[in-house]
Design a protein around this motif. Structure first.
Motif, PDB file in Angstrom:
ATOM      1  N   ILE A 168     -31.819  -9.824  24.285  1.00 31.32           N
ATOM      2  CA  ILE A 168     -30.697 -10.686  23.912  1.00 31.32           C
ATOM      3  C   ILE A 168     -29.970 -11.189  25.157  1.00 31.32           C
ATOM      4  CG2 ILE A 168     -28.436 -10.712  22.766  1.00 31.32           C
ATOM      5  CD1 ILE A 168     -29.685  -8.675  20.731  1.00 31.32           C
ATOM      6  N   ALA A 169     -29.734 -10.298  26.115  1.00 34.96           N
ATOM      7  CA  ALA A 169     -29.035 -10.699  27.339  1.00 34.96           C
ATOM      8  C   ALA A 169     -29.839 -11.737  28.120  1.00 34.96           C
ATOM      9  CB  ALA A 169     -28.749  -9.479  28.207  1.00 34.96           C
ATOM     10  N   PHE A 170     -31.156 -11.550  28.212  1.00 34.09           N
ATOM     11  CA  PHE A 170     -31.972 -12.537  28.922  1.00 34.09           C
ATOM     12  C   PHE A 170     -31.984 -13.879  28.196  1.00 34.09           C
ATOM     13  CE2 PHE A 170     -33.486  -9.203  31.663  1.00 34.09           C
ATOM     14  CZ  PHE A 170     -33.744  -9.883  32.848  1.00 34.09           C
ATOM     15  N   ASN A 171     -31.976 -13.848  26.868  1.00 42.00           N
ATOM     16  CA  ASN A 171     -31.853 -15.108  26.125  1.00 42.00           C
ATOM     17  C   ASN A 171     -30.528 -15.773  26.466  1.00 42.00           C
ATOM     18  OD1 ASN A 171     -34.290 -15.244  24.716  1.00 42.00           O
ATOM     19  ND2 ASN A 171     -33.549 -13.865  23.135  1.00 42.00           N
ATOM     20  N   GLY A 172     -29.474 -14.972  26.556  1.00 43.85           N
ATOM     21  CA  GLY A 172     -28.170 -15.512  26.935  1.00 43.85           C
ATOM     22  C   GLY A 172     -28.204 -16.150  28.311  1.00 43.85           C
ATOM     23  N   TRP A 173     -28.798 -15.464  29.282  1.00 40.92           N
ATOM     24  CA  TRP A 173     -28.900 -16.026  30.633  1.00 40.92           C
ATOM     25  C   TRP A 173     -29.671 -17.338  30.623  1.00 40.92           C
ATOM     26  CZ3 TRP A 173     -25.660 -15.074  34.175  1.00 40.92           C
ATOM     27  CH2 TRP A 173     -25.116 -13.815  34.342  1.00 40.92           C
ATOM     28  N   SER A 174     -30.701 -17.419  29.772  1.00 39.95           N
ATOM     29  CA  SER A 174     -31.477 -18.669  29.728  1.00 39.95           C
ATOM     30  C   SER A 174     -30.612 -19.814  29.201  1.00 39.95           C
ATOM     31  CB  SER A 174     -32.750 -18.509  28.886  1.00 39.95           C
ATOM     32  OG  SER A 174     -32.446 -18.370  27.514  1.00 39.95           O
ATOM     33  N   TYR A 175     -29.754 -19.537  28.210  1.00 37.28           N
ATOM     34  CA  TYR A 175     -28.863 -20.585  27.703  1.00 37.28           C
ATOM     35  C   TYR A 175     -27.817 -20.982  28.741  1.00 37.28           C
ATOM     36  CZ  TYR A 175     -30.710 -20.605  22.975  1.00 37.28           C
ATOM     37  OH  TYR A 175     -31.529 -20.752  21.893  1.00 37.28           O
ATOM     38  N   VAL A 176     -27.312 -20.000  29.486  1.00 38.45           N
ATOM     39  CA  VAL A 176     -26.359 -20.314  30.552  1.00 38.45           C
ATOM     40  C   VAL A 176     -27.028 -21.213  31.590  1.00 38.45           C
ATOM     41  CG1 VAL A 176     -25.073 -19.331  32.503  1.00 38.45           C
ATOM     42  CG2 VAL A 176     -24.894 -18.288  30.228  1.00 38.45           C
ATOM     43  N   ALA A 177     -28.255 -20.869  31.972  1.00 32.73           N
ATOM     44  CA  ALA A 177     -28.978 -21.676  32.966  1.00 32.73           C
ATOM     45  C   ALA A 177     -29.229 -23.090  32.455  1.00 32.73           C
ATOM     46  CB  ALA A 177     -30.300 -20.998  33.324  1.00 32.73           C
ATOM     47  N   ILE A 178     -29.624 -23.207  31.195  1.00 37.46           N
ATOM     48  CA  ILE A 178     -29.858 -24.534  30.608  1.00 37.46           C
ATOM     49  C   ILE A 178     -28.553 -25.326  30.583  1.00 37.46           C
ATOM     50  CG2 ILE A 178     -30.348 -25.710  28.421  1.00 37.46           C
ATOM     51  CD1 ILE A 178     -32.498 -23.565  27.924  1.00 37.46           C
ATOM     52  N   ALA A 179     -27.468 -24.669  30.179  1.00 33.97           N
ATOM     53  CA  ALA A 179     -26.174 -25.346  30.087  1.00 33.97           C
ATOM     54  C   ALA A 179     -25.714 -25.853  31.445  1.00 33.97           C
ATOM     55  CB  ALA A 179     -25.126 -24.403  29.500  1.00 33.97           C
ATOM     56  N   LEU A 180     -25.816 -25.009  32.466  1.00 30.81           N
ATOM     57  CA  LEU A 180     -25.360 -25.415  33.796  1.00 30.81           C
ATOM     58  C   LEU A 180     -26.234 -26.526  34.376  1.00 30.81           C
ATOM     59  CD1 LEU A 180     -24.343 -21.954  35.277  1.00 30.81           C
ATOM     60  CD2 LEU A 180     -22.867 -23.731  34.299  1.00 30.81           C
ATOM     61  N   ALA A 181     -27.537 -26.468  34.089  1.00 34.40           N
ATOM     62  CA  ALA A 181     -28.421 -27.542  34.550  1.00 34.40           C
ATOM     63  C   ALA A 181     -28.123 -28.837  33.798  1.00 34.40           C
ATOM     64  CB  ALA A 181     -29.875 -27.141  34.373  1.00 34.40           C
ATOM     65  N   ALA A 182     -27.882 -28.736  32.488  1.00 27.07           N
ATOM     66  CA  ALA A 182     -27.635 -29.931  31.667  1.00 27.07           C
ATOM     67  C   ALA A 182     -26.291 -30.572  32.000  1.00 27.07           C
ATOM     68  CB  ALA A 182     -27.691 -29.569  30.191  1.00 27.07           C
ATOM     69  N   LYS A 183     -25.336 -29.772  32.434  1.00 27.75           N
ATOM     70  CA  LYS A 183     -24.003 -30.292  32.772  1.00 27.75           C
ATOM     71  C   LYS A 183     -24.088 -31.344  33.863  1.00 27.75           C
ATOM     72  CE  LYS A 183     -19.751 -28.877  34.995  1.00 27.75           C
ATOM     73  NZ  LYS A 183     -19.108 -27.847  35.784  1.00 27.75           N
ATOM     74  N   ASN A 184     -24.950 -31.135  34.817  1.00 27.73           N
ATOM     75  CA  ASN A 184     -25.036 -32.001  35.991  1.00 27.73           C
ATOM     76  C   ASN A 184     -26.054 -33.130  35.870  1.00 27.73           C
ATOM     77  OD1 ASN A 184     -23.067 -30.464  37.323  1.00 27.73           O
ATOM     78  ND2 ASN A 184     -24.621 -28.949  37.863  1.00 27.73           N
ATOM     79  N   VAL A 185     -26.746 -33.186  34.755  1.00 24.83           N
ATOM     80  CA  VAL A 185     -27.764 -34.227  34.555  1.00 24.83           C
ATOM     81  C   VAL A 185     -27.095 -35.477  33.962  1.00 24.83           C
ATOM     82  CG1 VAL A 185     -29.824 -34.853  33.251  1.00 24.83           C
ATOM     83  CG2 VAL A 185     -29.638 -32.600  34.275  1.00 24.83           C
ATOM     84  N   GLU A 186     -27.360 -36.593  34.555  1.00 20.92           N
ATOM     85  CA  GLU A 186     -26.871 -37.867  34.018  1.00 20.92           C
ATOM     86  C   GLU A 186     -27.863 -38.357  32.980  1.00 20.92           C
ATOM     87  OE1 GLU A 186     -23.978 -39.382  34.552  1.00 20.92           O
ATOM     88  OE2 GLU A 186     -23.439 -37.695  35.830  1.00 20.92           O
ATOM     89  N   PRO A 187     -27.423 -38.556  31.755  1.00 19.64           N
ATOM     90  CA  PRO A 187     -28.350 -39.046  30.712  1.00 19.64           C
ATOM     91  C   PRO A 187     -28.788 -40.476  31.008  1.00 19.64           C
ATOM     92  CG  PRO A 187     -26.103 -38.863  29.845  1.00 19.64           C
ATOM     93  CD  PRO A 187     -26.080 -38.327  31.246  1.00 19.64           C
TER      94      PRO A 187
END
Length: 189
Positions: A168-187
């Motif tokens: 569960i914790a590793f799934n959480g880390w994966s969502y955090v990583a996706i979120a932080l990467a997606a934050k900086n991406v210009e659509p």
């Protein structure tokens, strides 16, 4: 009805537009995972109870299906499997500690078999790069299985809870990583 497969651009835009929610989900999952690791007995019993409920619900669905196709020659087998699942689920639900003991042995056996197969696969792939990683993974799986078996029944107190918590914790880390990467991406426009 048409099946629409989202393009990578659509996925990127969705992630970018919802990055905060992915971040929140990730943080919540990390917290839940840490709690599961910190309270392994409670987590192990919770995992066991979830499996018990899944067996009961799945068995009931299979029983319904068996009666829907009762003219089939396999009716009795479907019904027997359904009854076994329901009774097994009820038994585990009534005695979750015994269910936790049994599930811990199953997990250890799975780790052992997986480790043996990975070890054999790795040795068969000796001519390929990376084969030692497969052998190493197999050795770790065997070691984990042996640790569970030699520590049994005490290992049942923590094995399922720790495994669930780490996952569960590793799934959480994966969502955090996706979120932080997606934050900086210009659509794309």
């Amino acid at each position: 009805m048409t099946d629409h497969v989202p393009s990578s651009t659509e996925i990127t835009e969705t992630l970018h537009d919802n990055w905060v929610w992915f971040l929140i989900l990730g943080i919540v999952l990390i917290i839940v995972g840490v709690f599961a690791v910190a309270a392994p007995l409670a987590s192990s019993i919770a995992v066991t109870l979830v499996l018990a409920i899944a067996l009961i619900v799945g068995g009931a669905a299979q029983a319904i299906q068996a009666f829907r196709v009762q003219s089939s020659s396999a009716f009795i087998w479907h019904l027997l499997v359904a009854i076994a699942a329901i009774l097994g689920g009820i038994a585990i639900y009534i005695h979750p500690l015994i269910g936790t003991l049994a599930l811990t042995l199953v997990v250890a056996a799975v780790f052992l078999m997986q480790g043996i197969f990975q070890l054999l696969l790795g040795l068969n792939l000796r001519r390929n790069k990376g084969w030692l990683w497969i052998v190493g993974a197999g050795a770790v799986s065997i070691l984990v299985a042996l640790m569970i078996f030699t520590g049994f029944p005490a290992s049942a107190v923590y094995v399922l809870g720790i495994l669930a918590g780490v996952a569960i914790a590793f799934n959480g880390w994966s969502y955090v990583a996706i979120a932080l990467a997606a934050k900086n991406v210009e659509p794309a426009i």
